[in-house]
Design a protein around this motif. Structure first.
Motif, PDB file in Angstrom:
ATOM      1  N   THR A  72       0.872  -1.169   0.000  1.00 58.34           N
ATOM      2  CA  THR A  72       0.000   0.000   0.000  1.00 58.34           C
ATOM      3  C   THR A  72       0.908   1.218   0.000  1.00 58.34           C
ATOM      4  N   VAL A  73       0.607   2.190  -0.856  1.00 56.33           N
ATOM      5  CA  VAL A  73       1.473   3.359  -1.016  1.00 56.33           C
ATOM      6  C   VAL A  73       0.637   4.619  -0.805  1.00 56.33           C
ATOM      7  N   LEU A  74       1.185   5.558  -0.024  1.00 52.60           N
ATOM      8  CA  LEU A  74       0.469   6.779   0.346  1.00 52.60           C
ATOM      9  C   LEU A  74       1.216   8.028  -0.106  1.00 52.60           C
ATOM     10  N   SER A  75       0.463   8.994  -0.651  1.00 49.72           N
ATOM     11  CA  SER A  75       0.931  10.367  -0.827  1.00 49.72           C
ATOM     12  C   SER A  75      -0.122  11.260  -0.176  1.00 49.72           C
ATOM     13  N   PHE A  76       0.300  12.076   0.796  1.00 45.03           N
ATOM     14  CA  PHE A  76      -0.635  12.724   1.718  1.00 45.03           C
ATOM     15  C   PHE A  76      -0.252  14.186   1.917  1.00 45.03           C
ATOM     16  N   SER A  77      -1.258  15.048   1.921  1.00 46.56           N
ATOM     17  CA  SER A  77      -1.089  16.458   2.225  1.00 46.56           C
ATOM     18  C   SER A  77      -2.069  16.821   3.332  1.00 46.56           C
ATOM     19  N   GLY A  78      -1.581  17.498   4.374  1.00 49.32           N
ATOM     20  CA  GLY A  78      -2.483  17.929   5.430  1.00 49.32           C
ATOM     21  C   GLY A  78      -1.967  17.619   6.812  1.00 49.32           C
ATOM     22  N   GLU A  79      -2.889  17.642   7.761  1.00 48.19           N
ATOM     23  CA  GLU A  79      -2.570  17.360   9.163  1.00 48.19           C
ATOM     24  C   GLU A  79      -3.697  16.524   9.772  1.00 48.19           C
ATOM     25  N   ILE A  80      -3.323  15.443  10.449  1.00 56.49           N
ATOM     26  CA  ILE A  80      -4.290  14.647  11.210  1.00 56.49           C
ATOM     27  C   ILE A  80      -4.105  15.025  12.673  1.00 56.49           C
ATOM     28  N   TYR A  81      -5.044  15.787  13.216  1.00 50.11           N
ATOM     29  CA  TYR A  81      -4.846  16.339  14.552  1.00 50.11           C
ATOM     30  C   TYR A  81      -5.020  15.310  15.667  1.00 50.11           C
ATOM     31  N   ASN A  82      -5.726  14.239  15.393  1.00 44.26           N
ATOM     32  CA  ASN A  82      -5.880  13.190  16.403  1.00 44.26           C
ATOM     33  C   ASN A  82      -4.972  11.994  16.107  1.00 44.26           C
ATOM     34  N   TYR A  83      -3.825  12.255  15.465  1.00 44.17           N
ATOM     35  CA  TYR A  83      -2.963  11.143  15.051  1.00 44.17           C
ATOM     36  C   TYR A  83      -2.379  10.393  16.239  1.00 44.17           C
ATOM     37  N   ARG A  84      -2.156  11.061  17.356  1.00 43.40           N
ATOM     38  CA  ARG A  84      -1.595  10.367  18.523  1.00 43.40           C
ATOM     39  C   ARG A  84      -2.594   9.357  19.088  1.00 43.40           C
ATOM     40  N   GLU A  85      -3.842   9.781  19.196  1.00 48.60           N
ATOM     41  CA  GLU A  85      -4.868   8.865  19.698  1.00 48.60           C
ATOM     42  C   GLU A  85      -5.073   7.695  18.744  1.00 48.60           C
ATOM     43  N   LEU A  86      -5.077   7.976  17.441  1.00 50.88           N
ATOM     44  CA  LEU A  86      -5.236   6.901  16.464  1.00 50.88           C
ATOM     45  C   LEU A  86      -4.047   5.949  16.486  1.00 50.88           C
ATOM     46  N   ARG A  87      -2.845   6.475  16.654  1.00 48.51           N
ATOM     47  CA  ARG A  87      -1.680   5.598  16.711  1.00 48.51           C
ATOM     48  C   ARG A  87      -1.778   4.631  17.889  1.00 48.51           C
ATOM     49  N   ALA A  88      -2.205   5.145  19.043  1.00 43.01           N
ATOM     50  CA  ALA A  88      -2.348   4.279  20.212  1.00 43.01           C
ATOM     51  C   ALA A  88      -3.385   3.191  19.955  1.00 43.01           C
ATOM     52  N   GLU A  89      -4.503   3.559  19.341  1.00 40.60           N
ATOM     53  CA  GLU A  89      -5.543   2.568  19.044  1.00 40.60           C
ATOM     54  C   GLU A  89      -5.042   1.535  18.037  1.00 40.60           C
ATOM     55  N   LEU A  90      -4.340   1.980  17.019  1.00 40.39           N
ATOM     56  CA  LEU A  90      -3.851   1.061  15.997  1.00 40.39           C
ATOM     57  C   LEU A  90      -2.773   0.136  16.542  1.00 40.39           C
ATOM     58  N   ARG A  91      -1.930   0.641  17.414  1.00 41.05           N
ATOM     59  CA  ARG A  91      -0.944  -0.238  18.050  1.00 41.05           C
ATOM     60  C   ARG A  91      -1.642  -1.330  18.847  1.00 41.05           C
ATOM     61  N   GLY A  92      -2.736  -0.951  19.505  1.00 42.86           N
ATOM     62  CA  GLY A  92      -3.490  -1.940  20.257  1.00 42.86           C
ATOM     63  C   GLY A  92      -4.118  -2.999  19.376  1.00 42.86           C
ATOM     64  N   ARG A  93      -4.272  -2.688  18.094  1.00 38.59           N
ATOM     65  CA  ARG A  93      -4.836  -3.644  17.146  1.00 38.59           C
ATOM     66  C   ARG A  93      -3.754  -4.377  16.358  1.00 38.59           C
ATOM     67  N   GLY A  94      -2.487  -4.166  16.757  1.00 39.40           N
ATOM     68  CA  GLY A  94      -1.401  -4.931  16.160  1.00 39.40           C
ATOM     69  C   GLY A  94      -0.597  -4.231  15.093  1.00 39.40           C
ATOM     70  N   GLN A  95      -0.943  -2.986  14.771  1.00 32.56           N
ATOM     71  CA  GLN A  95      -0.183  -2.240  13.760  1.00 32.56           C
ATOM     72  C   GLN A  95       1.168  -1.800  14.342  1.00 32.56           C
ATOM     73  N   VAL A  96       2.217  -1.902  13.548  1.00 35.72           N
ATOM     74  CA  VAL A  96       3.572  -1.544  13.970  1.00 35.72           C
ATOM     75  C   VAL A  96       4.009  -0.299  13.213  1.00 35.72           C
ATOM     76  N   PHE A  97       4.561   0.681  13.944  1.00 36.25           N
ATOM     77  CA  PHE A  97       4.940   1.958  13.355  1.00 36.25           C
ATOM     78  C   PHE A  97       6.454   2.104  13.264  1.00 36.25           C
ATOM     79  N   ARG A  98       6.897   2.731  12.180  1.00 39.30           N
ATOM     80  CA  ARG A  98       8.319   3.003  11.976  1.00 39.30           C
ATOM     81  C   ARG A  98       8.673   4.473  12.188  1.00 39.30           C
ATOM     82  N   THR A  99       7.669   5.356  12.157  1.00 40.52           N
ATOM     83  CA  THR A  99       7.910   6.793  12.301  1.00 40.52           C
ATOM     84  C   THR A  99       6.942   7.365  13.320  1.00 40.52           C
TER      85      THR A  99
END
Length: 606
Positions: A72-99
């Protein structure tokens, strides 16, 4: 905020088209001066230019996840203001982050929830995601359309980009303007959602996704305004507005780059400055920026949208909040010199000196900050423009900001009038907008009328303001955040009745009461006054001379579109505008139209 570009072709091998995708991406360099890259596969090419704000050292795009057969490839413009909360939820669902970037949060959210991920995002965004597993390209845009995204379909493929120039850089797209496009050129703030002036070019509509597969293209609406009874009393509504504002401003203060705020001395920008200055996590005085014109003390003339000079009110706010302030003083005669720059920023004729003054302000601000707050959206959700209090009890036939506009066709040449009726087009577009309004059963005639007013404001006038702000800021590599356009605030205010918004018999009375403790009384009660514009006699003379030259030039493409007698009468008149809400003065816009037709080699086919 960054810029994106891309190309999908089901029949062509795009790995052989690197020069073209790079050219498309390079047009976005001003939007993303910090970094850039492209990614290609056989049928898809994505480009990205980055303005680094979150996770400055990471977050490079286009961003990939997965192996060769399922990436999956992303090109993105903008700001996700709730990205910290989403990252925590996604980690809880098994997603692994590199950045630590919000871009990767969007990529992982798509991997987890697919197209539905867009409903979980709080922020402003435009993105493209290529899913190799599904052979699907997904385009998405935020709910209010703060971040732009254009696309053009052709037989077997699709081009897209943050600005029209990205699509125009591909030789497959021909720059043609037809009758519908000419309406958008000649009329301010009447563009239909999704239209984009050039024939064959579309915008992803605010609150929509566009899904492209070998079977075709499908638009999907994921957000819309919903009408319901407002059951809270005035005191509770006022408290809720204050709570929402504090939440939104706190969320949008997150930045890993230098931060500041625009300050006009009006209520909207002053509120944002007050809330930002009070942030306990701030590392020093808030940096604020205002704009004025040299000799404005003598040149300023009040009109329907410009009630008072900003400078005295700016000084009052700065003294009250203790901000570190910079005043940008512009030389009005020089505005004409930069109109070519703002034309290239917008890719269409804009509103003359109103664009240039904003661009020059942003150029100066960018020397000090990468991100700033701005107050767009407040007048649109609280009812701050003068036409809200001047509304007729009778059903409207045209857009409320068009009060005082006479025969629009008078500026058109006889040849063009044979193909184009601006008066009828505006009436039809207004009627189209009213047919879209989400009605509320049992609403009074007055309530119904005000709901219509706010709807056309949010879907026609606000997009015009946001488009102008985006192009002028991104041409300077500056990110402008607009907290009043947060969808939660918009949703709440949509159903608040006019009697509460107009409390105290003053426009934006509700907002004034909600923030009265934050600012000096003179600022809290200041009447709406629009963005300053150049009224210097030297500038006005230079524009008139420019139009005279255009009318004397037999090679002028715009000359064929205008009625020469009407334009010459405007040139010879002492009046600059009609003194009402709109439109902006015609003469600088005529010069921009001429330059646009020449520089972009536009074919006019009405």
């Amino acid at each position: 905020m960054s810029g994106i570009a891309g190309w999908l072709d089901w029949q062509r091998d795009l790995t052989t088209e690197l020069p073209t995708i790079r050219a498309m991406t390079t047009t976005m360099t001003n939007r993303g001066p910090d970094d850039g890259g492209v990614w290609t596969s056989r049928h898809v090419a994505l480009g990205h230019r980055r303005l680094a704000v979150i996770d400055v050292s990471g977050g490079t795009q286009p961003m990939l996840d997965g192996d060769e057969d399922s990436h999956t490839v992303l090109s993105f413009s903008g700001e996700i203001y709730n990205y910290r909360e989403l990252r925590a939820e996604l980690r809880g669902r098994g997603q692994v982050f590199r950045t630590d970037s919000d871009a990767e949060v969007l990529l992982r959210a798509y991997r987890e929830w697919g197209e539905e991920c867009v409903t979980r995002l709080y922020g402003v965004f435009a993105f493209a995601i290529w899913d190799e597993r599904e052979r699907t390209l997904l385009l998405g845009r935020d709910r209010l359309g703060v971040k732009p995204l254009y696309y053009a379909e052709y037989d077997g493929g699709l081009l897209f980009g943050s600005e029209p120039k990205a699509v125009l850089a591909n030789p497959l797209f021909e720059p043609v303007v037809d009758a519908d496009g000419l309406v958008d050129v000649f009329v301010v703030a009447a563009k239909r959602p999704g239209d984009a002036v050039f024939r064959g070019l579309r915008e992803v509509r605010p609150g929509y996704t566009v899904r492209v597969t070998p079977d075709g293209t499908r638009q999907r609406r994921y957000w819309s305004l919903r009408s319901a009874e407002h059951e809270e009393n005035l005191a509770d509504t006022t408290a809720k507005v204050r709570e929402l504002l504090e939440t939104v401003v706190r969320e949008q203060l997150v930045s890993d780059a230098p931060f500041g705020a625009l300050l006009s001395g009006g209520l909207d920008s002053s509120v944002l400055c007050a809330l930002a200055a009070a942030d306990p996590d701030g590392t020093g005085p808030l940096e604020t920026y205002s704009v004025d014109f040299a000799d404005s003390e003598t040149d300023f003339t009040a009109d329907a949208l410009h009630i008072s000079r900003d400078a005295p009110y700016v000084s009052a706010v700065v003294a009250h909040l203790g901000t570190k302030h910079t005043e940008v003083v512009l030389d009005a005669p020089a505005l004409l010199e930069e109109m070519g720059t703002t034309l290239r920023a917008r890719d269409i004729p804009g509103v003359g000196d109103l664009d240039v003054s904003l661009y020059l302000l942003f150029q100066e601000v960018r020397k000090h900050a990468t991100v700033v707050f701005s107050g767009e959206g407040s007048d649109d959700i609280f009812g701050g423009f003068p036409w809200f209090t001047a509304v007729s009890p009778e059903p409207a036939k045209s857009f409320p900001w068009s009060a005082g506009v006479g025969d629009r066709n008078a500026v058109l040449s006889a040849e063009l009038r044979a193909h184009l009726d601006l008066n009828s087009a505006v009436l039809e577009r207004h009627a189209e907008a009213l047919r879209e309004v989400p009605r509320l059963d049992g609403e009074s005639a007055a309530g119904r009328r005000m709901r219509e007013m706010f709807y056309v404001q949010l879907t026609r006038f606000l997009p015009f303001l946001l488009d102008r702000k985006d192009r002028m800021s991104m041409a300077s590599g500056l990110e402008v955040r607009v907290p009043f356009c947060d969808h939660r605030l918009v949703e709440y205010l949509w159903n608040v009745p006019w009697s509460q918004k107009y409390t105290g018999q003053q426009e934006k009375g509700l907002l004034r009461d909600a923030v009265a403790d934050l600012l000096p009384e003179k600022v809290v009660r200041r009447k709406k006054s629009g963005f300053p514009f150049g009224q210097n006699p030297e500038y006005l003379l230079a524009v008139r001379d420019g139009v005279r030259d255009m009318l004397s030039d037999s090679t002028s493409p715009a000359r064929q579109l205008f009625d020469e007698g009407t334009l010459r009468a405007m040139v010879d008149s002492d009046a600059w505008s009609n003194g009402t809400y709109s439109p902006p003065p015609v003469l600088p816009r005529a010069l921009l139209l001429d330059a646009w037709l020449r520089q972009y080699r536009i074919a006019v086919r009405p």
